[in-house]
Write a protein that holds these residues in place. Structure first.
Motif, PDB file in Angstrom:
ATOM      1  N   SER A   1       2.427   1.618  -3.379  1.00 55.55           N
ATOM      2  CA  SER A   1       1.390   1.958  -4.358  1.00 55.55           C
ATOM      3  C   SER A   1       1.053   3.451  -4.289  1.00 55.55           C
ATOM      4  O   SER A   1       0.933   4.123  -5.321  1.00 55.55           O
ATOM      5  N   ARG A   2       0.905   3.968  -3.080  1.00 53.25           N
ATOM      6  CA  ARG A   2       0.633   5.411  -2.913  1.00 53.25           C
ATOM      7  C   ARG A   2       1.784   6.243  -3.463  1.00 53.25           C
ATOM      8  O   ARG A   2       1.575   7.272  -4.101  1.00 53.25           O
TER       9      ARG A   2
ATOM     10  N   GLU B   1       0.832  -1.204   0.000  1.00 56.21           N
ATOM     11  CA  GLU B   1       0.000   0.000   0.000  1.00 56.21           C
ATOM     12  C   GLU B   1       0.868   1.256   0.000  1.00 56.21           C
ATOM     13  O   GLU B   1       0.595   2.213  -0.727  1.00 56.21           O
TER      14      GLU B   1
END
Length: 183
Positions: free
Chosen positions: A104-105, A101
């Motif tokens: 990904s950000r 996550e």
């Protein structure tokens, strides 16, 4: 003469390529540091030969996943609890999902700013691994965020940015998050 021009383009490419390593974690401060670096360190919409623009900056975004440690206590407060293999697997999966996550950000931020970036997931003590990665990658600049801990929290928790500033062999840029607006 064509050979001289080609050598000049290669020299320009070498002079304009800046290798930047940005360390990110789950904190908003680290993502703010990445955003700051994207907005302030990389020139966008600059007319230049395509081969120079393509490689004008090399950004690597690194996330360091701390190793799982068994909880322990120095004070005898009752029975010690050790994690079972199933619990350890569950924790590792949660850590991997969290790391995914975070990266990904970071990738989304880079895409929004039209900057190519390589993402790297490493494991170990974040302070040491970030400094080692910066040295191994021979980066020109290490960018880290600051959580803004006070002196007491910094003394107990340690500061990744402080460690990097004192141990990295390249320049370190510590980006502090903006202060909240007063009401």
């Amino acid at each position: 003469m064509a050979m001289a021009e080609e050598s000049m383009v290669q020299l320009q490419k070498q002079e304009t390529i800046m290798k930047v390593l940005v360390a990110v974690d789950e904190s908003e401060g680290s993502l703010y540091a990445l955003q700051w670096a994207l907005q302030n360190l990389f020139l966008h919409n600059t007319p230049a030969p395509a081969e120079v623009v393509e490689e004008a900056a090399m950004m690597t975004v690194v996330h360091v996943q701390p190793p799982f440690q068994q909880p322990f206590t120095a004070i005898p407060v009752g029975p010690l609890v050790f994690a079972t293999p199933a619990v350890m697997d569950s924790v590792k999966k949660a850590q991997e999902a969290s790391a995914g996550e975070v990266l990904s950000r970071a990738t989304q931020l880079c895409e929004q700013h039209k900057t190519k970036a390589k993402t790297v997931l490493l494991r170990g003590n974040p302070k040491e691994i970030i400094v080692e990665a910066a040295e191994e990658m021979n980066v020109d600049l290490l960018v880290v965020g600051s959580r803004g801990h006070g002196q007491i929290k910094r003394a107990f928790l340690g500061s990744v940015s402080d460690y990097c500033a004192h141990h990295a062999k390249c320049p370190v840029l510590i980006v502090r998050p903006p202060k909240p607006a007063k009401k």
